[in-house]
Design a protein around this motif. Structure first.
Motif, PDB file in Angstrom:
ATOM      1  N   ILE A 151      47.037  38.344  37.806  1.00  0.00           N
ATOM      2  CA  ILE A 151      46.122  37.539  38.030  1.00  0.00           C
ATOM      3  C   ILE A 151      46.558  36.314  38.858  1.00  0.00           C
ATOM      4  O   ILE A 151      45.979  35.811  39.857  1.00  0.00           O
ATOM      5  CB  ILE A 151      45.577  36.827  36.700  1.00  0.00           C
ATOM      6  CG1 ILE A 151      44.834  37.853  35.997  1.00  0.00           C
ATOM      7  CG2 ILE A 151      44.582  35.762  37.048  1.00  0.00           C
ATOM      8  CD1 ILE A 151      44.427  37.358  34.643  1.00  0.00           C
ATOM      9  N   HIS A 152      47.917  35.735  38.365  1.00  0.00           N
ATOM     10  CA  HIS A 152      48.411  34.699  39.484  1.00  0.00           C
ATOM     11  C   HIS A 152      48.603  35.092  40.825  1.00  0.00           C
ATOM     12  O   HIS A 152      48.473  34.460  41.695  1.00  0.00           O
ATOM     13  CB  HIS A 152      49.809  34.343  38.603  1.00  0.00           C
ATOM     14  CG  HIS A 152      50.636  33.703  39.648  1.00  0.00           C
ATOM     15  ND1 HIS A 152      50.466  32.134  40.026  1.00  0.00           N
ATOM     16  CD2 HIS A 152      51.779  33.771  40.105  1.00  0.00           C
ATOM     17  CE1 HIS A 152      51.696  31.786  40.623  1.00  0.00           C
ATOM     18  NE2 HIS A 152      52.246  32.481  40.925  1.00  0.00           N
ATOM     19  N   MET A 153      49.296  36.616  40.853  1.00  0.00           N
ATOM     20  CA  MET A 153      49.699  36.873  42.267  1.00  0.00           C
ATOM     21  C   MET A 153      48.474  37.287  43.097  1.00  0.00           C
ATOM     22  O   MET A 153      48.197  36.826  44.106  1.00  0.00           O
ATOM     23  CB  MET A 153      50.368  38.236  42.169  1.00  0.00           C
ATOM     24  CG  MET A 153      51.758  38.076  41.774  1.00  0.00           C
ATOM     25  SD  MET A 153      52.634  39.445  41.517  1.00  0.00           S
ATOM     26  CE  MET A 153      53.009  39.853  43.233  1.00  0.00           C
ATOM     27  N   GLN A 154      47.175  37.479  42.318  1.00  0.00           N
ATOM     28  CA  GLN A 154      46.008  37.777  43.061  1.00  0.00           C
ATOM     29  C   GLN A 154      45.687  36.469  43.578  1.00  0.00           C
ATOM     30  O   GLN A 154      44.934  36.303  44.759  1.00  0.00           O
ATOM     31  CB  GLN A 154      44.993  38.496  42.192  1.00  0.00           C
ATOM     32  CG  GLN A 154      43.828  38.934  42.880  1.00  0.00           C
ATOM     33  CD  GLN A 154      42.953  39.618  42.006  1.00  0.00           C
ATOM     34  OE1 GLN A 154      42.692  39.225  40.831  1.00  0.00           O
ATOM     35  NE2 GLN A 154      42.014  40.752  42.543  1.00  0.00           N
ATOM     36  N   HIS A 155      45.551  35.450  42.836  1.00  0.00           N
ATOM     37  CA  HIS A 155      45.157  34.118  43.336  1.00  0.00           C
ATOM     38  C   HIS A 155      46.081  33.312  44.395  1.00  0.00           C
ATOM     39  O   HIS A 155      45.416  32.636  45.141  1.00  0.00           O
ATOM     40  CB  HIS A 155      45.528  33.106  41.864  1.00  0.00           C
ATOM     41  CG  HIS A 155      44.425  33.310  40.963  1.00  0.00           C
ATOM     42  ND1 HIS A 155      44.389  32.692  39.714  1.00  0.00           N
ATOM     43  CD2 HIS A 155      43.070  34.095  40.969  1.00  0.00           C
ATOM     44  CE1 HIS A 155      43.389  32.991  38.924  1.00  0.00           C
ATOM     45  NE2 HIS A 155      42.702  33.958  39.673  1.00  0.00           N
ATOM     46  N   GLN A 156      47.354  33.955  44.533  1.00  0.00           N
ATOM     47  CA  GLN A 156      48.285  33.760  45.725  1.00  0.00           C
ATOM     48  C   GLN A 156      47.892  34.617  46.829  1.00  0.00           C
ATOM     49  O   GLN A 156      48.616  34.419  47.572  1.00  0.00           O
ATOM     50  CB  GLN A 156      49.637  33.522  45.070  1.00  0.00           C
ATOM     51  CG  GLN A 156      49.846  32.798  43.952  1.00  0.00           C
ATOM     52  CD  GLN A 156      49.600  31.376  44.451  1.00  0.00           C
ATOM     53  OE1 GLN A 156      49.785  30.882  45.448  1.00  0.00           O
ATOM     54  NE2 GLN A 156      49.114  30.354  43.638  1.00  0.00           N
ATOM     55  N   GLY A 157      46.939  35.476  46.692  1.00  0.00           N
ATOM     56  CA  GLY A 157      46.798  36.367  48.017  1.00  0.00           C
ATOM     57  C   GLY A 157      47.508  37.650  47.941  1.00  0.00           C
ATOM     58  O   GLY A 157      47.394  38.335  49.013  1.00  0.00           O
ATOM     59  N   ALA A 158      48.198  38.030  46.929  1.00  0.00           N
ATOM     60  CA  ALA A 158      49.074  38.996  46.955  1.00  0.00           C
ATOM     61  C   ALA A 158      47.825  40.475  46.835  1.00  0.00           C
ATOM     62  O   ALA A 158      47.055  40.526  46.239  1.00  0.00           O
ATOM     63  CB  ALA A 158      50.009  39.287  45.841  1.00  0.00           C
ATOM     64  N   SER A 159      48.596  41.566  47.761  1.00  0.00           N
ATOM     65  CA  SER A 159      47.872  42.675  47.731  1.00  0.00           C
ATOM     66  C   SER A 159      47.911  43.378  46.569  1.00  0.00           C
ATOM     67  O   SER A 159      48.945  43.327  45.627  1.00  0.00           O
ATOM     68  CB  SER A 159      48.267  43.726  48.808  1.00  0.00           C
ATOM     69  OG  SER A 159      49.688  43.811  48.713  1.00  0.00           O
ATOM     70  N   LEU A 160      47.116  44.371  46.039  1.00  0.00           N
ATOM     71  CA  LEU A 160      47.247  45.229  45.104  1.00  0.00           C
ATOM     72  C   LEU A 160      48.466  46.089  44.852  1.00  0.00           C
ATOM     73  O   LEU A 160      49.112  46.420  43.971  1.00  0.00           O
ATOM     74  CB  LEU A 160      45.905  46.039  44.722  1.00  0.00           C
ATOM     75  CG  LEU A 160      44.641  45.526  44.565  1.00  0.00           C
ATOM     76  CD1 LEU A 160      43.303  46.526  44.422  1.00  0.00           C
ATOM     77  CD2 LEU A 160      44.716  44.968  43.167  1.00  0.00           C
TER      78      LEU A 160
END
Length: 309
Positions: A151-160
């Motif tokens: 969740i944190h990485m997704q909020h930071q714009g990381a790809s799946l």
């Protein structure tokens, strides 16, 4: 939907029972090899953890080939794997190692065969209590940080893809070096390895706190988190096995797994609200409290408990 829920409930029950196999590996172990024998079973999980997610597409092709509904091929593969596991147990574990160990203990007649319940053991055996508490809180620590990382990485714009790589690195840390931690447990003692595991958990929190926005740092933190979980869990499980006599081990081991998984549930439930309130950095700092507590508990336990052959 109700049938799916029932199936997942049964699957979870089977997983809990299968989790006991790491303890079964120690039924005929001595204190000199107990950590190594237990850790090899934990290490074998690496194969399933790596191979399993990659069977999704082949499973879908299999389901389509035999006209099954979408997303059911994985269940079919899992059924086949479990049947193979049944055959291994049915053909390979004869006679049961626990029964052999019980006969050896009866022949030696060198220990009082107590038969307390798991909770009674925890109340009256300090070494068992410290070990179970360490395993449970380590699992809470790991689940809390690991479950919030995507969740944190997704909020930071990381790809799946990047998120998947990070979790894969974390899983590798959890299982791939288990034999090393088992060997160190036998050589140095479980408490030393537990302290090492807690230091790795603290390192994970410090890395997140220092630069949570950097995906490389986050991946390194998840690797350290997995290694810390592995060290503490292998050494803690070895302590659990050695803290009581043979007759009481299965009950204590089952109680330990119950506590561990309940702690994981609690960690997963509370990590989300904590993340929402104070962010990923704040979650890492909150988790440091548990590491400090576990270090203090194991320092106190240095003179507690009896180790059984």
């Amino acid at each position: 939907w109700p049938l799916l829920l029932l199936g997942m409930l049964v699957l979870g029950t089977g997983s809990a029972m299968n989790l006991q196999s790491r303890f079964a590996a120690t039924d005929l172990s001595t204190t000199a090899t107990r950590g190594r024998d237990l850790s090899l079973v934990v290490w074998s999980t690496t194969a399933g953890a790596v191979i399993g997610p990659n069977l999704f597409e082949p499973g879908e092709e299999l389901a389509q080939f035999i006209s099954l509904p979408p997303f059911t091929g994985g269940f079919l593969i899992a059924m086949c794997a479990q049947l193979v596991g049944v055959l291994v147990y049915w053909l390979g574990l004869r006679p049961d190692p626990l029964q052999i160990a019980q006969r050896q203990a009866a022949a030696q007649a060198s220990e009082v065969q107590l038969r307390r319940r798991g909770w009674s053991i925890l109340r009256n055996t300090s070494a068992a209590r410290y070990a179970v508490l360490t395993v449970a809180l380590t699992h809470l620590y790991m689940v809390s940080m690991m479950s919030m990382t995507p969740i944190h990485m997704q909020h930071q714009g990381a790809s799946l893809t990047l998120i998947g790589i990070t979790i894969s690195v974390h899983v590798a840390g959890m299982y791939a070096l288990s034999p090393v931690f088992g060997w160190l447990t036998d050589m140095l003692g479980p408490r030393t390895v537990i302290f090492t595991g807690q230091a790795l958990l603290v390192t994970a929190s410090i890395l997140v706190w220092s630069n949570a926005e950097n995906h490389t740092v986050t991946t390194l933190a998840l690797l350290s988190l997995g290694l810390g979980w592995s060290a503490s869990t292998v050494a803690g499980a070895t302590m659990i096995t050695g803290s009581v006599g043979l007759a009481e081990r299965p009950k204590l081991q089952g109680t330990s797994d119950l506590c561990m998984n309940l702690a994981g549930v609690l960690g997963g439930l509370t990590a989300g609200p904590i993340l929402a309130a104070v962010g990923f950095r704040g979650l890492a700092v909150v988790l440091l409290i548990f590491a400090m507590f576990m270090i203090a508990v194991n320092m106190k336990s240095n003179s507690a408990g009896t180790v059984h052959e």
